[in-house]
Design an enzyme around this catalytic site. Structure first.
Site, mmCIF file in Angstrom:
data_model
loop_
_atom_site.group_PDB
_atom_site.id
_atom_site.type_symbol
_atom_site.label_atom_id
_atom_site.label_comp_id
_atom_site.label_asym_id
_atom_site.label_seq_id
_atom_site.Cartn_x
_atom_site.Cartn_y
_atom_site.Cartn_z
ATOM 1 N N GLU A 1 0.788 -1.222 0.000
ATOM 2 C CA GLU A 1 0.000 0.000 0.000
ATOM 3 C C GLU A 1 0.826 1.281 0.000
ATOM 4 O O GLU A 1 0.509 2.219 0.724
ATOM 5 C CB GLU A 1 -0.923 -0.032 1.221
ATOM 6 N N HIS B 1 -8.145 -4.077 -1.104
ATOM 7 C CA HIS B 1 -7.341 -4.188 0.113
ATOM 8 C C HIS B 1 -6.295 -3.065 0.205
ATOM 9 O O HIS B 1 -6.250 -2.324 1.187
ATOM 10 C CB HIS B 1 -6.665 -5.565 0.139
ATOM 11 N N GLU B 2 -5.497 -2.931 -0.832
ATOM 12 C CA GLU B 2 -4.428 -1.916 -0.769
ATOM 13 C C GLU B 2 -5.015 -0.508 -0.721
ATOM 14 O O GLU B 2 -4.499 0.377 -0.044
ATOM 15 C CB GLU B 2 -3.459 -2.074 -1.946
ATOM 16 N N HIS C 1 -6.035 0.464 2.748
ATOM 17 C CA HIS C 1 -4.916 0.903 3.581
ATOM 18 C C HIS C 1 -4.733 2.426 3.558
ATOM 19 O O HIS C 1 -4.071 2.981 4.430
ATOM 20 C CB HIS C 1 -3.612 0.245 3.125
ATOM 21 N N GLU D 1 -3.799 -4.496 9.363
ATOM 22 C CA GLU D 1 -4.303 -5.526 8.443
ATOM 23 C C GLU D 1 -5.714 -6.014 8.765
ATOM 24 O O GLU D 1 -6.475 -6.350 7.857
ATOM 25 C CB GLU D 1 -3.321 -6.696 8.361
ATOM 26 N N ASP E 1 8.376 -10.281 10.448
ATOM 27 C CA ASP E 1 7.786 -11.134 9.420
ATOM 28 C C ASP E 1 7.057 -12.332 10.017
ATOM 29 O O ASP E 1 6.144 -12.881 9.411
ATOM 30 C CB ASP E 1 8.886 -11.661 8.495
ATOM 31 N N TYR F 1 -4.840 -10.541 9.910
ATOM 32 C CA TYR F 1 -5.756 -10.273 8.801
ATOM 33 C C TYR F 1 -7.171 -10.760 9.107
ATOM 34 O O TYR F 1 -8.118 -9.984 9.162
ATOM 35 C CB TYR F 1 -5.262 -10.977 7.525
HETATM 36 N N1 BES Z 1 0.981 -4.448 3.790
HETATM 37 C C1 BES Z 1 0.752 -5.729 3.260
HETATM 38 C C2 BES Z 1 1.997 -6.396 2.767
HETATM 39 C C3 BES Z 1 3.080 -6.601 3.817
HETATM 40 C C4 BES Z 1 2.777 -6.863 5.140
HETATM 41 C C5 BES Z 1 4.387 -6.553 3.439
HETATM 42 C C6 BES Z 1 3.795 -7.045 6.068
HETATM 43 C C7 BES Z 1 5.403 -6.734 4.359
HETATM 44 C C8 BES Z 1 5.102 -6.978 5.680
HETATM 45 C C9 BES Z 1 -0.279 -5.711 2.133
HETATM 46 O O1 BES Z 1 -1.285 -4.779 2.325
HETATM 47 C C10 BES Z 1 -0.944 -7.056 2.095
HETATM 48 O O2 BES Z 1 -1.565 -7.404 3.064
HETATM 49 N N2 BES Z 1 -0.815 -7.779 0.989
HETATM 50 C C11 BES Z 1 -1.401 -9.088 0.794
HETATM 51 C C12 BES Z 1 -2.577 -9.025 -0.140
HETATM 52 C C13 BES Z 1 -3.880 -8.818 0.495
HETATM 53 C C14 BES Z 1 -4.986 -8.858 -0.549
HETATM 54 C C15 BES Z 1 -4.194 -9.750 1.629
HETATM 55 C C16 BES Z 1 -0.363 -9.945 0.125
HETATM 56 O O3 BES Z 1 0.649 -9.423 -0.328
HETATM 57 O O4 BES Z 1 -0.567 -11.154 0.043
HETATM 58 ZN ZN ZN Z 2 -2.591 -5.297 3.894
#
Ligand code: BES
Ligand code: ZN
Length: 640
Positions: free
Chosen positions: A307, A331-332, A335, A354, A409, A417
């Site tokens: 995002e 989703h993005e 954010h 999230e 991570d 989520y």
């Molecule tokens: N912000 C996240 C991606 C992220 C989280 C990167 C933590 C690094 C550390 C992004 O908004 C996200 O949640 N992406 C998901 C997709 C979403 C539709 C659930 C993904 O990348 O799978």
């Molecule tokens: Zn996200």
């Protein structure tokens, strides 16, 4: 002669103005003795070495050369700092990872920069190394000359062969959670918000874009770009990409960037973007970031989406050709409210980003595509959460997760989520949509451009929803939802009629009551296909695998989610006809969500482990450092 006189007068007048200006600045500075009060309170952040309570960074001015031959960014980061009244001798402590620091200079009250002492501390595997900078009294500005490492964890440098066009190099950043420090020395904690300016120089024919104002729609600038982010944002939202990019408008404030050969497909897939922005504004208030553009990256992008403000980064694996995977855009985009406007103060509060976003995402899907679609996606979400939690340590099933001594991570699971989203849906169902929407909108407005902790949220919830509705509130146990593992018994159960039908057919097929060609798949959406595959028994016979494949062409599906699900089943059931496709998938896509589980599934048997090693040998160099790190761990890969 005349001209000369005129310009002299002008110079004289300018001089007077300057004197008057510096006098007033001087006064202001004397009054505060160069000390601004740091009024914000800071939570303990176990993932940053920085000391914002004593000295905090307010603004970052970046000047970078993007050097593709060396795979480095080289230049300066000039930080505007503030020091607390009671910390006059405190140094400035920054986070870094693998940075080469050439020199550091400080400037007092806008005067000339002079060199200052610094020490780079011991390297921690997770956190990187603290950079401690001696600040002269009254220093307002610190300029760090540095370059990144070719293996910086937050950057990926792609060879032309790894792009769609195959002709030009590509580079992109991914800073969340703690990778900004691998390309900018700063206080890399989401509670230290900064504005930023950037000057970026690239090779002539490439376009640079950033999570900021100033993105151009062609690369005609000749490799010299300027950007500005006027809102204070957490460091993990600073982002850059450089490549052979084209732009296509999607609406009055929306558009998409991607490589020229993909622009048509991307623009088609993302046509509903403007509609989504409008739908979100209706529920949660104005979009506050001016433009909303997307950048569709090459396939090695390690996430589905990121995002980055004003410019979401997205994987090309959402380009299914039928708009079936655009909940990622919802989703993005969501954010822009939950995450970018109101930000988790530390990574243990990640669920605030999230969980809210997943809840908002489903509301956007409902508004734009209707309730049945929302319920299908929510059901898939809840099911995958339960499946994941079944084999997860209890401490990781808690929304307010303890990440001390761990890589943030590790908090990237379904819990923040899906459990987070279920909690908010539970509040919606309990208090009613009208009250809950008003509450959420008030939450965004009252915390806009701030970073907050879980405790701050609970406090706001208690005051503004619970206390205002004491009767209803007696049923709600915030404590269970946020601080206990598992799902509370009264967790919402999304329900989809379409899925009930899919389940019945899966069951009938599995018990051999019907042949594959009798399954009514004609009008199935991607979500129904996914639910069908997931509803089949874990163990299928060789005959069943091949007859399903023959009937529905599953091995050759281009839809990344369906292909992924089928490949997981193929590994589990040793369906070798899908193995060439598995290898092709793993060597062409670097999205961690797909790559990691596939290797993990392979690694469960000795034969699979061999196959994994053979595929990974070919695939690894194409993966992003973040994906590499995950797979290295699964396969116990020794980097040679
Ligand atoms: N912000 C996240 C991606 C992220 C989280 C990167 C933590 C690094 C550390 C992004 O908004 C996200 O949640 N992406 C998901 C997709 C979403 C539709 C659930 C993904 O990348 O799978
Ligand atoms: Zn996200």
């Amino acid at each position: 002669m005349k001209i000369k006189l005129k310009s002299l007068t002008k110079l004289f007048l300018m001089g007077l103005t300057l004197i008057a200006y510096s006098a007033s600045v001087g006064n202001a500075q004397r009054k505060t003795d160069g000390v601004q009060n740091i009024t914000q309170s800071f939570a303990e952040d176990v993932h940053s070495y920085s000391n914002p309570k004593e000295v905090r960074v307010r603004h970052v001015d970046l000047d970078w050369m993007v050097l593709f031959d060396k795979k480095i960014l080289q230049g300066t980061a000039t930080l505007t700092v503030e020091r607390a009244a009671n910390a006059q001798n405190a140094p400035l402590i920054l986070d870094t990872r693998d940075l080469k620091i050439e020199k550091i200079e400080a400037s007092v009250n806008g005067k000339k920069f002079t060199r200052t002492e610094f020490q780079l501390g011991a390297v921690d595997k997770i956190l990187g190394a603290p950079l401690t900078i001696q600040l002269p009294r009254n220093a307002k500005s610190v300029r760090i000359s540095y370059s990144t490492s070719p293996t910086a964890s937050g950057l990926q440098w792609l060879e032309p062969s790894q792009t769609a066009g195959k002709k030009r190099s590509f580079m992109f950043s991914q800073a969340q959670a703690i990778h900004a420090r691998s390309f900018i020395p700063l206080q890399d904690s989401p509670q230290v918000r900064v504005t930023y300016l950037a000057h970026v120089q690239t090779p002539q024919n490439l376009l640079a874009v950033m999570s900021a104002e100033g993105n151009l729609q062609t690369s005609a600038r000749g490799g010299d770009y300027r950007f500005k982010m006027p809102h204070a944002i957490p460091p993990y939202l600073i982002a850059i990409a450089v490549g052979d990019l084209e732009f296509r408008s999607l609406g009055k404030r929306t558009g998409v960037y991607t490589e020229p050969s993909m622009i048509e497909k991307a623009a088609f897939e993302l046509t509903d973007t403007e509609k989504m922005v409008e739908a979100t504004e209706k529920i949660y208030g104005a979009y506050r970031w001016d433009r909303y553009d997307l950048l569709v990256l090459p396939p090695s992008f390690p996430f589905g989406g990121m995002e980055n403000p004003m410019l979401t980064f997205a994987t090309p694996t959402i380009l299914a050709g039928d708009k079936s995977l655009v909940s990622l855009v919802a989703h993005e985009l969501a954010h822009s409210w939950s995450g970018n406007l109101v930000t988790n103060a530390t990574w243990r509060d990640f669920w605030l980003n999230e969980g809210f976003t997943t809840y908002l995402e489903r509301r956007i899907i409902e508004a734009v595509y209707g309730k049945p679609r929302r319920e299908m996606e929510a059901t898939l979400g809840r099911n995958s959460l339960e499946e994941e939690m079944a084999s997860m340590a209890t401490r990781d099933q808690i929304l307010h997760v303890d990440l001390k001594g761990r890589d943030p991570d590790e908090g990237f699971t379904g819990v923040p989520y899906e459990k987070g989203a279920l909690f908010l849906r539970y509040l919606e169902e309990t208090f009613g949509r009208e009250k809950f929407d008003k509450f959420v909108r008030g939450y965004f407005d009252s915390h806009a451009f701030q970073s907050i902790t879980t405790a701050d949220f609970v406090d706001y919830l208690n005051k503004n929803l619970i206390a205002a509705n004491p009767q209803t509130a007696r049923r709600v146990s915030v404590e269970d939802w946020i601080y206990q593992p598992g799902l509370p018994v009264n967790a919402p159960q999304p329900a989809s009629d379409a899925f009930v039908k899919v389940e019945a057919q899966a069951k009938n097929y599995a018990s051999e009551k019907i042949a594959p060609n009798r399954i009514q798949t004609r009008a199935w959406t991607t979500q129904e296909w996914l639910h069908f595959l997931k509803s089949l028994p874990e163990n299928l016979s060789a005959k069943q695998m091949s007859e399903l494949d023959r009937a529905f062409n599953l091995t050759d599906r281009g839809n990344s989610e369906i292909a992924f699900q089928w490949l997981i089943m193929s590994i589990k059931n040793n369906y070798s006809a899908a193995f060439p496709r598995l290898e092709e998938f793993l060597t062409s896509i670097g999205r961690r969500k797909f790559v990691r589980p596939l290797f993990a599934e392979l690694a469960k048997t000795p034969e699979g482990t061999k196959r994994a090693a053979s595929i990974y040998t070919k695939a690894r160099s194409g993966y992003h450092p973040i994906t590499q790190a995950s797979v290295d761990e699964i396969l116990k890969w020794q980097t040679r």
